[in-house]
Design a protein around this motif. Structure first.
Motif, PDB file in Angstrom:
ATOM      1  N   MET A 139      29.843 -24.311  -5.266  1.00  0.00           N
ATOM      2  CA  MET A 139      28.916 -25.522  -5.603  1.00  0.00           C
ATOM      3  C   MET A 139      28.753 -26.004  -6.932  1.00  0.00           C
ATOM      4  O   MET A 139      27.907 -24.824  -7.361  1.00  0.00           O
ATOM      5  CB  MET A 139      27.716 -25.568  -4.559  1.00  0.00           C
ATOM      6  CG  MET A 139      26.591 -26.666  -4.801  1.00  0.00           C
ATOM      7  SD  MET A 139      25.062 -26.260  -3.921  1.00  0.00           S
ATOM      8  CE  MET A 139      24.221 -27.840  -4.472  1.00  0.00           C
ATOM      9  N   PHE A 140      29.250 -26.906  -7.315  1.00  0.00           N
ATOM     10  CA  PHE A 140      28.755 -27.405  -8.775  1.00  0.00           C
ATOM     11  C   PHE A 140      27.470 -27.910  -8.903  1.00  0.00           C
ATOM     12  O   PHE A 140      27.151 -28.914  -8.126  1.00  0.00           O
ATOM     13  CB  PHE A 140      29.895 -28.262  -9.602  1.00  0.00           C
ATOM     14  CG  PHE A 140      29.655 -28.612 -11.024  1.00  0.00           C
ATOM     15  CD1 PHE A 140      29.667 -27.939 -11.745  1.00  0.00           C
ATOM     16  CD2 PHE A 140      28.647 -29.973 -11.073  1.00  0.00           C
ATOM     17  CE1 PHE A 140      29.328 -28.152 -13.214  1.00  0.00           C
ATOM     18  CE2 PHE A 140      28.557 -30.342 -12.281  1.00  0.00           C
ATOM     19  CZ  PHE A 140      28.563 -29.523 -13.467  1.00  0.00           C
ATOM     20  N   VAL A 141      26.577 -27.475  -9.891  1.00  0.00           N
ATOM     21  CA  VAL A 141      25.125 -27.827 -10.039  1.00  0.00           C
ATOM     22  C   VAL A 141      24.906 -28.249 -11.428  1.00  0.00           C
ATOM     23  O   VAL A 141      25.443 -27.422 -12.196  1.00  0.00           O
ATOM     24  CB  VAL A 141      24.230 -26.756  -9.414  1.00  0.00           C
ATOM     25  CG1 VAL A 141      24.400 -26.716  -7.819  1.00  0.00           C
ATOM     26  CG2 VAL A 141      24.197 -25.508 -10.080  1.00  0.00           C
ATOM     27  N   GLU A 142      24.035 -29.088 -11.586  1.00  0.00           N
ATOM     28  CA  GLU A 142      23.874 -29.323 -12.984  1.00  0.00           C
ATOM     29  C   GLU A 142      22.402 -30.429 -12.975  1.00  0.00           C
ATOM     30  O   GLU A 142      22.207 -31.203 -11.989  1.00  0.00           O
ATOM     31  CB  GLU A 142      24.866 -30.382 -13.338  1.00  0.00           C
ATOM     32  CG  GLU A 142      24.711 -30.620 -15.013  1.00  0.00           C
ATOM     33  CD  GLU A 142      25.761 -31.546 -15.747  1.00  0.00           C
ATOM     34  OE1 GLU A 142      25.987 -31.265 -16.892  1.00  0.00           O
ATOM     35  OE2 GLU A 142      26.369 -32.525 -14.824  1.00  0.00           O
ATOM     36  N   THR A 143      21.639 -29.877 -13.827  1.00  0.00           N
ATOM     37  CA  THR A 143      20.370 -30.665 -14.041  1.00  0.00           C
ATOM     38  C   THR A 143      19.923 -30.718 -15.394  1.00  0.00           C
ATOM     39  O   THR A 143      20.516 -29.715 -16.315  1.00  0.00           O
ATOM     40  CB  THR A 143      19.413 -29.928 -12.967  1.00  0.00           C
ATOM     41  OG1 THR A 143      17.975 -30.766 -13.066  1.00  0.00           O
ATOM     42  CG2 THR A 143      18.863 -28.741 -13.616  1.00  0.00           C
ATOM     43  N   GLU A 144      19.074 -31.555 -15.627  1.00  0.00           N
ATOM     44  CA  GLU A 144      18.610 -31.748 -17.107  1.00  0.00           C
ATOM     45  C   GLU A 144      16.975 -31.283 -16.972  1.00  0.00           C
ATOM     46  O   GLU A 144      16.173 -31.847 -16.127  1.00  0.00           O
ATOM     47  CB  GLU A 144      18.539 -32.957 -17.728  1.00  0.00           C
ATOM     48  CG  GLU A 144      18.218 -33.034 -19.295  1.00  0.00           C
ATOM     49  CD  GLU A 144      18.495 -34.525 -19.728  1.00  0.00           C
ATOM     50  OE1 GLU A 144      17.639 -35.039 -20.262  1.00  0.00           O
ATOM     51  OE2 GLU A 144      19.651 -34.679 -19.784  1.00  0.00           O
TER      52      GLU A 144
END
Length: 297
Positions: A139-144
């Motif tokens: 699972m690719f995850v990304e957050t700012e």
């Protein structure tokens, strides 16, 4: 498992300032700032290794096994998947074809494949895939973050219980660390837990590291305070990375791991000279050449 690969043709990619942080790259900077520079800014190519490639292969098998119905997730089925997943890997990265050389290459490849089979088989003694239905795999995850720092990575597996509790699982093909080093091993997992918490507003119930090399399972149940501390640590780390990027001052940090580094030829600790720093540095930082650029660190 989050990794970045060098260009397939072996050349360096165009240098650029870092814009996000992953567990692997955060680990690089903590291990050796100069290594981080070589990988992220200079993007120097690295030779593939048998161990890392075997890890990628095993991860692929464990991911794809869950495509099958639960009753068919067996040891023989998993082992039978290995050659096909190796072919897929070779198609995606043809340079791996030279990993085992020519003389005795077939024998080395057979031994290497056998080691991959052993790792896959050991997994079945640690978890029962017939009783698992992962919510996410690779699972690719990304957050700012509110600070503007962008975090990203790839989580091996996410399980969600009927009650909604989240478990983050990561496979390791090496051996479990000694207890005194377990905190370092959990850093990656806390990183992922922080991203999930900020992204989904859900605090993961459990973090689980599955060590296929030694047959150990390391678990940790994070608290919100843990993730807040991890966030503060990452922010401090990112500030240090931004400062090094601005000044061009990337210091080597010698450890026992230097013996496995691909960049000894350009490392001052081994008598090498790093490439000319490819980014513009702050005029107030040093300005050694008078052109807003720095020479070798």
């Amino acid at each position: 498992m989050s990794t970045s690969q060098p260009p397939a043709d072996g050349s360096s990619a165009v240098a650029a300032e870092p814009t996000s942080l992953s567990p692997s790259r955060a680990g690089d900077f903590m291990q050796c700032p100069l290594l981080y520079r070589f990988r992220v800014i200079d993007r120097l190519p690295e030779k593939p290794s048998e161990a890392a490639t075997r890890g990628t292969l095993v991860h692929a098998v464990l991911e794809r096994l869950f495509d099958d119905p639960a009753a068919e997730r067996t040891v023989p089925r998993a082992k039978a998947m290995i050659p096909g997943q190796w072919d897929r890997l070779l198609e995606a990265r043809p340079e791996l074809g030279g990993l085992f050389g020519e003389d005795g290459g077939e024998e080395r490849l057979a031994r290497w494949m056998g080691e991959a089979e052993q790792l896959v088989e050991r997994w079945f003694s640690l978890e029962d895939p017939t009783r698992l239905e992962p919510a996410e795999r690779e699972m690719f995850v990304e957050t700012e973050l509110p600070s503007g720092l962008r975090l990203r990575g790839v989580i091996d597996r996410v399980d969600i219980a009927p009650t909604g509790e989240v478990r983050i699982v990561d496979y390791k093909t090496g051996k479990a660390p000694r207890p005194e080093y377990s905190e370092g091993a959990l850093f990656q997992m806390k990183f992922y837990a922080l991203v999930i918490w900020r992204l989904k507003k859900v605090l993961p119930r459990r973090l689980q590291l599955v060590y296929l090399g030694s047959g150990d399972v390391l678990t940790y149940d994070p608290q919100q305070a843990d993730l807040e501390r991890t966030e503060r640590k990452l922010l401090a780390l990112w500030e240090a990375i931004r400062e090094a990027t601005r000044t061009g001052d990337w210091r080597p940090r010698p450890t026992k791991l230097c013996g496995w580094c691909d960049h000894q030829a350009v490392c001052p600790e081994f008598g090498g000279t790093p490439p000319v720093y490819p980014l513009i540095v702050s005029p107030a930082a040093s300005g050694e050449d008078g052109q807003g650029r720095m020479g070798p660190v």
